[in-house]
Design a protein around this motif. Structure first.
Motif, PDB file in Angstrom:
ATOM      1  N   SER A  86       0.814  -1.222   0.000  1.00 16.29           N
ATOM      2  CA  SER A  86       0.000   0.000   0.000  1.00 16.29           C
ATOM      3  C   SER A  86       0.847   1.271   0.000  1.00 16.29           C
ATOM      4  O   SER A  86       0.308   2.369  -0.009  1.00 16.29           O
ATOM      5  N   ASP A  87       2.178   1.118   0.012  1.00 13.20           N
ATOM      6  CA  ASP A  87       3.075   2.278   0.038  1.00 13.20           C
ATOM      7  C   ASP A  87       3.488   2.612  -1.393  1.00 13.20           C
ATOM      8  O   ASP A  87       4.111   1.787  -2.080  1.00 13.20           O
ATOM      9  N   PRO A  88       3.179   3.824  -1.896  1.00 13.40           N
ATOM     10  CA  PRO A  88       3.515   4.152  -3.287  1.00 13.40           C
ATOM     11  C   PRO A  88       4.989   4.446  -3.532  1.00 13.40           C
ATOM     12  O   PRO A  88       5.457   4.408  -4.668  1.00 13.40           O
TER      13      PRO A  88
ATOM     14  N   PHE B 264       7.139   1.913  -5.512  1.00 17.09           N
ATOM     15  CA  PHE B 264       6.732   1.871  -6.919  1.00 17.09           C
ATOM     16  C   PHE B 264       7.293   3.061  -7.687  1.00 17.09           C
ATOM     17  O   PHE B 264       7.720   2.932  -8.835  1.00 17.09           O
ATOM     18  N   GLU B 265       7.271   4.242  -7.055  1.00 15.56           N
ATOM     19  CA  GLU B 265       7.821   5.433  -7.712  1.00 15.56           C
ATOM     20  C   GLU B 265       9.320   5.276  -7.951  1.00 15.56           C
ATOM     21  O   GLU B 265       9.832   5.643  -9.026  1.00 15.56           O
TER      22      GLU B 265
ATOM     23  N   ARG C 276       4.496   3.575 -12.433  1.00 20.30           N
ATOM     24  CA  ARG C 276       3.876   4.881 -12.165  1.00 20.30           C
ATOM     25  C   ARG C 276       2.364   4.741 -12.007  1.00 20.30           C
ATOM     26  O   ARG C 276       1.755   5.406 -11.163  1.00 20.30           O
TER      27      ARG C 276
ATOM     28  N   ALA D  91       1.685   3.400  -8.601  1.00 21.66           N
ATOM     29  CA  ALA D  91       1.885   4.434  -7.582  1.00 21.66           C
ATOM     30  C   ALA D  91       0.733   5.423  -7.564  1.00 21.66           C
ATOM     31  O   ALA D  91       0.242   5.819  -6.491  1.00 21.66           O
TER      32      ALA D  91
ATOM     33  N   ASP E  56      -2.368   4.921  -8.490  1.00 25.89           N
ATOM     34  CA  ASP E  56      -3.557   4.281  -7.918  1.00 25.89           C
ATOM     35  C   ASP E  56      -3.487   4.246  -6.390  1.00 25.89           C
ATOM     36  O   ASP E  56      -4.497   4.459  -5.707  1.00 25.89           O
ATOM     37  N   LEU E  57      -2.319   3.997  -5.861  1.00 26.17           N
ATOM     38  CA  LEU E  57      -2.161   3.970  -4.396  1.00 26.17           C
ATOM     39  C   LEU E  57      -2.369   5.361  -3.803  1.00 26.17           C
ATOM     40  O   LEU E  57      -2.983   5.512  -2.747  1.00 26.17           O
ATOM     41  N   HIS E  58      -1.864   6.387  -4.488  1.00 30.33           N
ATOM     42  CA  HIS E  58      -2.082   7.757  -4.010  1.00 30.33           C
ATOM     43  C   HIS E  58      -3.560   8.116  -4.050  1.00 30.33           C
ATOM     44  O   HIS E  58      -4.065   8.811  -3.163  1.00 30.33           O
TER      45      HIS E  58
ATOM     46  N   ALA F 134      -0.916  11.812  -7.018  1.00 28.88           N
ATOM     47  CA  ALA F 134      -1.449  11.022  -8.133  1.00 28.88           C
ATOM     48  C   ALA F 134      -1.258  11.777  -9.443  1.00 28.88           C
ATOM     49  O   ALA F 134      -0.826  11.208 -10.456  1.00 28.88           O
TER      50      ALA F 134
ATOM     51  N   ASN G 251       2.308  11.579 -10.680  1.00 33.34           N
ATOM     52  CA  ASN G 251       2.649  10.316 -11.344  1.00 33.34           C
ATOM     53  C   ASN G 251       2.002  10.204 -12.718  1.00 33.34           C
ATOM     54  O   ASN G 251       2.624   9.724 -13.670  1.00 33.34           O
TER      55      ASN G 251
END
Length: 778
Positions: A74-76, A79-80, A99, A102, A104-106, A115, A118
């Protein structure tokens, strides 16, 4: 791997210290030691990944960030970072994929700006990515950043044109022009699409392009084309057609924002009391029905752009029947039916669209044209004057709008009893004035002419120069009535008002003053009946804004009038005033609670929850409504339903402060100890991270006191006491836990609890007893 917390903490501290000194080799060494102790600790993995990047060891960093993403999905941030490394290595498709994850998580965390950042990076790498450009456009529009939204819609138009989807490209360009009226780039793009010319390639979003050199900037400025006068094709369309394009834009936006599952957990929540006994198949059919309206809407728009109005109308009617109750859908269907000469049904749908601020002018104009076509000049005059009122309001300042509205009220009242010739003159003059693409230009010129002729504070309605009649007599009567009311001469004011009714019997402003006099003279019940008739008359005339104001006044006088509040909710929703409508749902539910009608209260809140989806403030409204629903279920001792509601709150807002405690309590009441333990652990972790250790301990003590005999609670409280050095309290809890386990026949668990007591080290007098007990159990 030893899993020693002390070694982990020390390694992290030394790693941070080395990183602060930019000694990346040493920081990598210490972070690796921390990861060895706790391989799935995301903080340690992210810190190690950053140190490896700084040391230009990208391959290793990528592997570490992938582990961090798996450890903390759940941590973006991981992924970034993966995306940055993939892009640097030229692996663009992988960078885009990361991206997207990331972003989607934001979005789930409600961090819109991150969001957007990204999505912007994706658009920079792949300017033709239609999905991302569409999401950027919709997000910017929802945030009120109209210029950025317009640029993204133009990028969408360019992409769609290249895909040979010309009609959809034109819709996107029209959306851009609606957001930034008069914008040259949007106007040029729309004109190019109409003329079959290719649009420029989509550019990366602003803020995500590389810096321009000074020389390049100068050349860019020199090469910029000079401003050209707008061509005839850039002029606004006839208001009726313009409103239809606006309605289509709104409907296209609804399609863009179509939720993956509109039910938002409704099946799980079982929100409606009438659905309590329904099985899975019934719920599945409802879910399918909810999604069906989007499919039908998409098909209807496609048929309409292909010039197939009859089938488009049929599909749009089916979409409305499946739950697409939106003013834009009603307006578009009304215009289609009007073109198909189905005047009766066209009128029904056009009336349903009145009140929406972006469709008001077109709705009244279309209804006026229908009435004129049917020979009802009085109705035609009324609708057309309403349209003129709205168009005229565009030409004056906001502080003049109220005065202008009052004048139009008197003008409309003075025309009610006009002869056919006078009414025909009103209809034809107003229609000629508002029809065609130059209508807004004519409004501006008329306003300028009136201001030149009559300077001063008083505003003159455009209707005056269209020869729609004199209003002097009504104005004089109203001034006299208002003067008498101010002087508290209520009987004289009532006499004057009754005299004025002889020549303006249908003027609602006059009836409103009579209601005011009745209130002042303590005839409240009669006044309320009068106000209800006034509001209903506004509704019949399609004057939804005025009707809503009168209903609000009634509720101030009589807050418990349930029927009026329901009517107000419908009017507010019709005007797209969703937040206000939801607030009325909350107040209505509160009234039902006071009347001890809990099921009606719950159904009302459920309806409000469905309506909240149309709000830009959806998250806050939904959480508030769900809290109220959960409280109702708890007060009704319907613990299963309440538990599902609070679980849904946590899905919408994982940081909610109230829901976790309710989920824990309800799970314990229902005997779901494992679920309670999981939620308790998450909540305790949140409190500790927020430096609220004292609150965490208090919570555990309260839970043990309220739920004696629950192993999961005694175990955690015992661990907590042990961690802070309260040995005696810890031993007492482990002792209670061991006894519970023995009574339950859980010998191994009891042995572990007793062994822990011995480890803690009770007084010597007690140790022997615990050792004997442990020996006997062994």
């Amino acid at each position: 791997m030893t899993g020693r917390k002390d070694l982990f903490d020390e390694s992290m501290r030394l790693g941070h210290s080395a990183a602060w000194e930019l000694d990346w080799d040493r920081s990598i060494e210490f972070y690796r030691k921390a990861v060895t102790e706790f391989p799935d600790n995301s903080t340690a993995l992210i810190s190690l990944g950053l140190a490896l990047i700084k040391n230009k060891r990208y391959r290793e960093a990528l592997d570490i960030y992938k582990r961090a993403a798996e450890a903390s999905p759940s941590d973006p941030i991981p992924f970034e970072k993966c995306a940055e490394i993939h892009e640097q290595r030229g692996e663009i498709s992988m960078a885009i994929e990361r991206r997207e994850a990331a972003a989607d998580l934001h979005v789930r965390k409600r961090n819109t700006e991150k969001a957007i950042e990204n999505w912007g990076q994706i658009a920079r790498m792949a300017p033709d990515n239609l999905a991302v450009r569409s999401r950027l456009a919709l997000t910017y529009e929802r945030l009120g950043r109209r210029q950025e939204a317009s640029r993204e819609y133009l990028a969408v138009a360019s992409i769609l044109q290249k895909s040979k989807k010309i009609n959809r490209a034109m819709e996107a360009a029209q959306l851009a022009l609606r957001l930034t009226p008069g914008d040259k780039e949007a106007s040029d793009s729309l004109r190019s699409l109409r003329q079959g010319k290719a649009l420029p390639n989509p550019r990366p979003p602003h803020g995500h392009t590389g810096p321009l050199r000074i020389s390049e900037m100068k050349n860019y400025i020199k090469s910029s084309p000079v401003h050209e006068e707008p061509e005839e094709s850039d002029q606004l369309e006839d208001p009726e057609a313009a409103a239809q394009n606006q309605a289509l834009s709104i409907l296209a936006g609804i399609l863009f924002e179509e939720p993956q599952s509109e039910s938002r957990g409704e099946e799980m929540l079982n929100l409606s009391s009438s659905e309590k006994e329904q099985g899975p198949l019934s719920q599945l059919s409802q879910s399918v029905g909810r999604q069906e309206k989007y499919r039908l809407l998409s098909h209807a728009i496609d048929l309409q752009t292909r010039r197939n109005p009859r089938q488009a109308a049929e599909e749009l009617q089916r979409a409305i029947d499946n739950g697409l109750d939106h003013p834009a859908a009603h307006y578009n269907l009304g215009i289609l039916l009007k073109e198909l000469h189905d005047n009766e049904n066209a009128r029904i749908h056009l009336m349903a669209s009145i009140g929406h601020p972006e469709l008001e002018l077109g709705s009244n104009l279309a209804l006026g044209r229908l009435s004129r076509q049917e020979g009802d000049m009085a109705e035609a005059a009324r609708f057309l004057l309403q349209a003129l009122r709205f168009a005229d309001s565009l030409s004056v300042d906001k502080d003049q709008s109220a005065q202008l509205n009052n004048l139009y009220d008197t003008i409309m009242a003075s025309q009610t009893e006009g002869d056919d010739k006078a009414l025909s003159q009103i209809v034809e003059n107003t229609l000629n004035f508002l029809s065609g693409p130059q209508w807004l230009h004519r409004v501006k010129m008329a306003r300028k002419q009136l201001e030149d002729q009559g300077p001063g504070a008083a505003v003159i309605p455009i209707a005056e120069i269209l020869s729609v009649g004199s209003t002097d007599r009504i104005v004089r009567s109203l001034e006299k009535i208002d003067s008498l009311i101010t002087a508290n001469h209520f009987n004289s004011a009532m006499d004057e008002a009754l005299l004025a009714l002889d020549y303006a019997p249908y003027y609602l402003g006059l009836h409103l003053r009579i209601a005011n006099i009745l209130i002042e003279t303590n005839h409240k019940d009669v006044a309320l009946k009068k106000l209800i008739i006034i509001a209903e008359t506004h509704c019949v005339r399609g004057e939804t804004i005025q009707a809503a104001k009168v209903y609000q006044r009634i509720l101030r006088l009589s807050p418990i009038n349930l029927d009026v509040r329901k009517r107000l909710i419908n009017l507010l929703a019709q005007q797209d005033l969703i937040d206000e409508a939801v607030q009325q749902h909350l107040e209505l539910a509160d009234l039902y609670r006071q009347l001890a009608d809990m099921e009606s209260a719950r159904d009302t809140l459920t309806e409000g929850l469905k309506l909240a989806r149309r709000s830009s403030n959806e998250h806050k409204l939904s959480v508030n409504l769900l809290r109220q629903i959960g409280d109702l279920d708890r007060s009704h001792l319907d613990w299963n339903r309440a538990l599902r509601v609070y679980e849904q709150i946590l899905k919408l807002d994982p940081e909610d402060e109230i829901a976790p405690r309710h989920v824990i309590d309800l799970s314990l009441h229902l005997g779901k100890d494992t679920q309670a333990a999981d939620e308790l652990d998450k909540y305790l972790e949140r409190l500790v991270k927020a430096d609220q250790g004292k609150e965490a301990l208090t919570l555990l003590e309260e839970l043990v006191h309220e739920n004696p005999g629950k192993q999961v609670l005694h175990a955690r409280l015992a661990d907590a006491y042990r961690a802070i050095g309260r040995k005696a309290d810890a031993i007492a809890q482990y002792d209670a836990l061991g006894e519970i386990q023995l009574n339950a026949g859980q010998i191994k668990g009891a042995m572990h609890s007793i062994g822990t007591i011995i480890e803690i080290g009770p007084p010597e007098i007690d140790v022997a007893g615990y050792r004997d007990l442990l020996h006997n159990l062994e």
